[in-house]
Structures are given as C-alpha cells and as structure tokens.
Design an enzyme around this catalytic site. Structure first.
Site, mmCIF file in Angstrom:
data_model
loop_
_atom_site.group_PDB
_atom_site.id
_atom_site.type_symbol
_atom_site.label_atom_id
_atom_site.label_comp_id
_atom_site.label_asym_id
_atom_site.label_seq_id
_atom_site.Cartn_x
_atom_site.Cartn_y
_atom_site.Cartn_z
ATOM 1 N N ASP A 179 51.722 -94.916 66.344
ATOM 2 C CA ASP A 179 52.689 -95.894 66.691
ATOM 3 C C ASP A 179 52.276 -97.210 65.999
ATOM 4 O OD1 ASP A 179 53.901 -94.187 68.417
ATOM 5 O OD2 ASP A 179 53.040 -94.996 70.121
ATOM 6 N N ASP A 186 63.805 -90.394 76.046
ATOM 7 C CA ASP A 186 62.956 -90.899 76.614
ATOM 8 C C ASP A 186 63.280 -91.234 78.063
ATOM 9 O OD1 ASP A 186 61.704 -91.069 74.096
ATOM 10 O OD2 ASP A 186 62.384 -92.979 73.732
#
Length: 236
Positions: free
Chosen positions: A8, A127
C-alpha cells in the site's frame, strides 16, 4: 490458490493501515521497489498495489512508484486506487501493470466497468464494511450489499474480484473466508480474499474453500507473523 503480497503506497512509502484509517499508517519501507523485489525472491508471482493517496484523490498519485516497481521486477502487478477512467487504465497497463482494480467506479458506474472489462484485464474490488460496499478510499459507505454488487458482474468478463473485509484489514485478526466464499458464489468469478490474514492457519483456512482463488497478504508479512516462503510452498 494464489498468495498475493501487498504494498500500500502513501507519500511514496510502503505502509499498512488499521481498518482503512489513513491516520493509522505505519511505514514499512521507504523504497517500495526493493520490497517488491524481496517478494519476488520469496516466490511471489503477483503483487497487489494500492495507491492510497490516489484512492482519496481520484488521481494516480503514486504512478511513478508503480512504474518503477514494474520495471524492476517480473511480478504480475495488479494496481488499484483512484482509477476512474480509460486513460488511467491504459497508462498503468502501458507502464507494466498486468491488470487494474476498479473499486469505487465499479459501484458507481457498472456499465463503464463492464465496458473496460471487455477490453482490458479488470479486477473488481468489493470492499465491505458491515456487509455494505465502501468506496472513495473507504470513507463513503453505500447501501449496496457486497453480494449484490458481485452478482452484477457475473458473466461480465471481469478477470477476478478482490473482497476486503474492512473491519479486519490490518488487524491480524483472521481472514473472513466466509465473506469471500459468499462473493465468489454470488458472482461465479475467481475471488480473492483480503483483510485480516494473521498466520499460516489463515492460509489453511482459505484452502478449505475451493471457491476462493487467492488471498492477499500484507501486515502478517510485515509484522513477521506469517512465513511467506512456507505459505508459497503450501499452494504451489
């Protein structure tokens, strides 16, 4: 079943968040390309990259970092975060990415997403926060169930779905295999689990579900609770 290490990106660094909170970012590497090379050396075939800044801004903030990783490894890169149009998709694929992840736009513009899936390798990111789809860097929670969005993409040419349980992401509290299985069954698409992986028992748990095509590993590697080399041997 594919084990996919994750990087990330925030401010050019490799970080991990806790339950998606940008203020919780912990830096693990100031040179993400070196980290990617380490994953390759351990036996990874794929690399999952999320441009966290891009997810919030709707722009490719970390494009140069992704391009550098693509040039310095042979990893098959899947990139997400802030990809909202075809031009950006082409930019990433031309820079060396294998496939792009469409998350927010997959909820807000399904027709565009399906059109892109017919032309490029597209992964839909679903998500989920308490069963509902979250978008825009997870700061906006919709009224659409994850399984409902998954059904929308059945037979749409999507390469894969990545399902993240936000309540578990970055917590090392165990993977939500049941959620991933639900999404896989609703869509009929190869589905990858994300969020909460802690140790080798989570890999064993995922292997109990034939419907699950892969699992993303982040914090468990960074914090040393999962031996990736052992995990790769289990799934090869």
């Amino acid at each position: 079943m594919e084990i996919i290490p994750a990087i990330d990106l925030k401010n050019g660094c490799a970080v991990r968040l806790y339950k998606g909170d940008m203020n919780s970012a912990k830096i693990y590497s100031n040179e993400p390309s070196e980290l990617a090379k380490a994953f390759e050396d351990l036996g990874a075939s794929y690399l999952h990259i999320v441009d966290l800044d891009g997810a919030i801004a709707g722009e490719a903030i970390s494009f140069n970092v992704v391009e550098k990783i693509a040039k310095s490894t042979k990893l098959k890169i899947e990139i997400g975060g802030g990809i909202r149009n075809e031009e950006r998709i082409k930019d990433y694929l031309n820079a060396g990415a294998k496939r792009v992840i469409l998350g927010s736009v997959a909820l807000k513009d399904p027709e565009f997403t399906k059109q892109m899936a017919s032309k490029y390798e597209v992964v839909v990111g679903i998500d989920v926060n308490n069963g509902m789809v979250a978008v825009e860097g997870w700061v906006e929670v919709s009224k659409v169930k994850g399984s409902e969005l998954a059904k929308l993409y059945a037979n749409a040419g999507v390469s894969a779905i990545i399902t993240t349980d936000i309540s578990k992401d970055g917590t090392l509290s165990g993977v939500n295999a049941e959620l991933t299985d639900e999404i896989a069954r609703a869509s009929g698409i190869a589905t990858i689990a994300s969020g909460g992986v802690r140790d080798i028992s989570d890999i064993e748990r995922i292997l109990e579900f034939p419907s699950i095509a892969g699992v993303i590993v982040g914090k468990a590697y960074y914090e040393g609770t999962l031996d990736l080399k052992t995990a790769f041997k289990m799934t090869k």
